[in-house]
Motif scaffolding. Structure first.
Motif, PDB file in Angstrom:
ATOM      1  N   GLY A   2     -11.408   5.258  -3.320  1.00  0.00           N
ATOM      2  CA  GLY A   2     -11.884   4.660  -2.083  1.00  0.00           C
ATOM      3  C   GLY A   2     -13.337   4.252  -2.183  1.00  0.00           C
ATOM      4  N   PRO A   3     -14.021   4.061  -1.072  1.00  0.00           N
ATOM      5  CA  PRO A   3     -13.568   4.374   0.281  1.00  0.00           C
ATOM      6  C   PRO A   3     -12.769   3.279   0.971  1.00  0.00           C
ATOM      7  N   THR A   4     -12.657   2.084   0.354  1.00  0.00           N
ATOM      8  CA  THR A   4     -11.898   1.006   0.983  1.00  0.00           C
ATOM      9  C   THR A   4     -10.705   0.648   0.111  1.00  0.00           C
ATOM     10  N   SER A   5      -9.708   0.065   0.731  1.00  0.00           N
ATOM     11  CA  SER A   5      -8.496  -0.268  -0.014  1.00  0.00           C
ATOM     12  C   SER A   5      -8.730  -1.362  -1.045  1.00  0.00           C
ATOM     13  N   SER A   6      -9.869  -2.079  -0.969  1.00  0.00           N
ATOM     14  CA  SER A   6     -10.149  -3.139  -1.932  1.00  0.00           C
ATOM     15  C   SER A   6     -10.400  -2.593  -3.330  1.00  0.00           C
ATOM     16  N   THR A   7     -10.728  -1.315  -3.456  1.00  0.00           N
ATOM     17  CA  THR A   7     -10.957  -0.697  -4.764  1.00  0.00           C
ATOM     18  C   THR A   7      -9.807   0.230  -5.145  1.00  0.00           C
ATOM     19  N   PHE A   8      -8.667   0.046  -4.520  1.00  0.00           N
ATOM     20  CA  PHE A   8      -7.550   0.976  -4.649  1.00  0.00           C
ATOM     21  C   PHE A   8      -6.261   0.158  -4.693  1.00  0.00           C
ATOM     22  N   SER A   9      -5.320   0.579  -5.519  1.00  0.00           N
ATOM     23  CA  SER A   9      -4.019  -0.077  -5.535  1.00  0.00           C
ATOM     24  C   SER A   9      -2.936   0.987  -5.484  1.00  0.00           C
ATOM     25  N   TRP A  10      -1.734   0.617  -5.042  1.00  0.00           N
ATOM     26  CA  TRP A  10      -0.693   1.598  -4.787  1.00  0.00           C
ATOM     27  C   TRP A  10       0.663   0.922  -4.712  1.00  0.00           C
ATOM     28  N   SER A  11       1.705   1.720  -4.886  1.00  0.00           N
ATOM     29  CA  SER A  11       3.058   1.222  -4.665  1.00  0.00           C
ATOM     30  C   SER A  11       3.376   1.305  -3.175  1.00  0.00           C
ATOM     31  N   ASN A  12       4.329   0.485  -2.742  1.00  0.00           N
ATOM     32  CA  ASN A  12       4.742   0.519  -1.342  1.00  0.00           C
ATOM     33  C   ASN A  12       5.159   1.923  -0.935  1.00  0.00           C
ATOM     34  N   SER A  13       5.847   2.628  -1.836  1.00  0.00           N
ATOM     35  CA  SER A  13       6.349   3.965  -1.519  1.00  0.00           C
ATOM     36  C   SER A  13       5.235   4.991  -1.366  1.00  0.00           C
ATOM     37  N   TRP A  14       4.056   4.709  -1.892  1.00  0.00           N
ATOM     38  CA  TRP A  14       2.928   5.634  -1.754  1.00  0.00           C
ATOM     39  C   TRP A  14       2.378   5.628  -0.334  1.00  0.00           C
ATOM     40  N   ALA A  15       2.391   4.471   0.312  1.00  0.00           N
ATOM     41  CA  ALA A  15       1.677   4.321   1.572  1.00  0.00           C
ATOM     42  C   ALA A  15       2.542   3.971   2.768  1.00  0.00           C
ATOM     43  N   ALA A  16       3.813   3.630   2.565  1.00  0.00           N
ATOM     44  CA  ALA A  16       4.694   3.259   3.670  1.00  0.00           C
ATOM     45  C   ALA A  16       5.763   4.332   3.853  1.00  0.00           C
ATOM     46  N   ALA A  17       5.912   4.833   5.084  1.00  0.00           N
ATOM     47  CA  ALA A  17       6.822   5.955   5.333  1.00  0.00           C
ATOM     48  C   ALA A  17       8.263   5.629   4.950  1.00  0.00           C
ATOM     49  N   ASP A  18       8.740   4.433   5.318  1.00  0.00           N
ATOM     50  CA  ASP A  18      10.129   4.091   4.979  1.00  0.00           C
ATOM     51  C   ASP A  18      10.312   3.966   3.474  1.00  0.00           C
ATOM     52  N   GLY A  19       9.284   3.440   2.774  1.00  0.00           N
ATOM     53  CA  GLY A  19       9.359   3.327   1.322  1.00  0.00           C
ATOM     54  C   GLY A  19       9.360   4.684   0.642  1.00  0.00           C
ATOM     55  N   TYR A  20       8.532   5.598   1.136  1.00  0.00           N
ATOM     56  CA  TYR A  20       8.479   6.943   0.543  1.00  0.00           C
ATOM     57  C   TYR A  20       9.794   7.683   0.786  1.00  0.00           C
ATOM     58  N   TYR A  21      10.356   7.504   1.970  1.00  0.00           N
ATOM     59  CA  TYR A  21      11.650   8.119   2.291  1.00  0.00           C
ATOM     60  C   TYR A  21      12.726   7.638   1.317  1.00  0.00           C
ATOM     61  N   ARG A  22      12.803   6.325   1.112  1.00  0.00           N
ATOM     62  CA  ARG A  22      13.803   5.779   0.196  1.00  0.00           C
ATOM     63  C   ARG A  22      13.535   6.226  -1.241  1.00  0.00           C
TER      64      ARG A  22
END
Length: 218
Positions: free
Chosen positions: A96-116
């Motif tokens: 961090g501290p901002t998302s511009s210096t950070f990358s992630w998979s959809n499943s890392w940050a989205a509840a429905d993606g992490y559930y699946r």
């Protein structure tokens, strides 16, 4: 000489014992995921996000639970740094501290993606049933344990859109206080909140909660 034969027998026995020990260690998989470790991380950062190591999102619940599962619980990345839109991978990169210096998979940050992701991964997570947001039962299902994840569908047509981590049992801090299993979560940041979130959730009458037990072999 008898002494030499005796030494050879001892050496052979030691070699056999060592080989058997190595085979046994190989055959028995280590239990890697630590629910207590994940819960400890969640407790530490429930009210104070782990910045600047990670950014804080506007909807930060799944980013927070993913951190706890990975850093505290030891759940390893899957398909690290590849195809971030796939729910079969789970990872984050950067800081961090901002998302511009950070990358992630959809499943890392989205509840429905992490559930699946948890339900598709191996050994991943195991569904433990559902409960209504109106629930005042003290306990989550027996299949749920410390370090497991609860997912919430508010019943507003968005599907699963919130995640929290089960961290213990006791009296949570709302007024009047509720006693039972409790969870930590972000957005709004809460520490030891009653698991159904009924004291805080304006949509409790339409909410469905999905329980996922994280396999200790991850």
């Amino acid at each position: 000489m008898p002494g030499s034969r005796s030494k050879r027998r001892i050496a052979a026995a030691l070699t056999a014992a060592l080989t058997a020990s190595m085979v046994s260690a190989t055959a028995a998989p280590a239990l890697a995921y630590s629910g207590s470790g994940a819960a400890s991380y969640a407790d530490q950062y429930a009210l104070h996000p782990n910045t600047p190591s990670y950014p804080v999102f506007g909807g930060d619940c799944t980013n927070f639970v993913s951190q706890a599962a990975h850093l505290g619980g030891g759940y390893p990345f899957r398909g690290a740094y590849t195809n971030g839109s796939s729910d079969k991978v789970w990872w984050s990169s950067g800081s961090g501290p901002t998302s511009s210096t950070f990358s992630w998979s959809n499943s890392w940050a989205a509840a429905d993606g992490y559930y699946r992701f948890l339900l598709a991964d191996q050994p991943g997570g195991h569904p433990g049933g559902t409960a209504p947001g109106s629930s005042t039962d003290y306990w989550t299902p027996d299949s749920e344990a410390t370090g497991d994840v609860l997912f919430y569908d508010w019943g507003q047509g968005e599907g699963v859109s919130h995640a929290a981590m089960q961290v213990g049992y006791g009296t949570e801090p709302s007024s009047p206080a509720w006693k039972g299993n409790y969870v930590d979560y972000h957005t709004t940041n809460r520490y030891h909140a009653f698991w159904s979130l009924k004291p805080y959730n304006a949509n409790w009458a339409t909410t469905t909660i999905y329980f996922v037990h994280i396999d200790a072999a991850n």
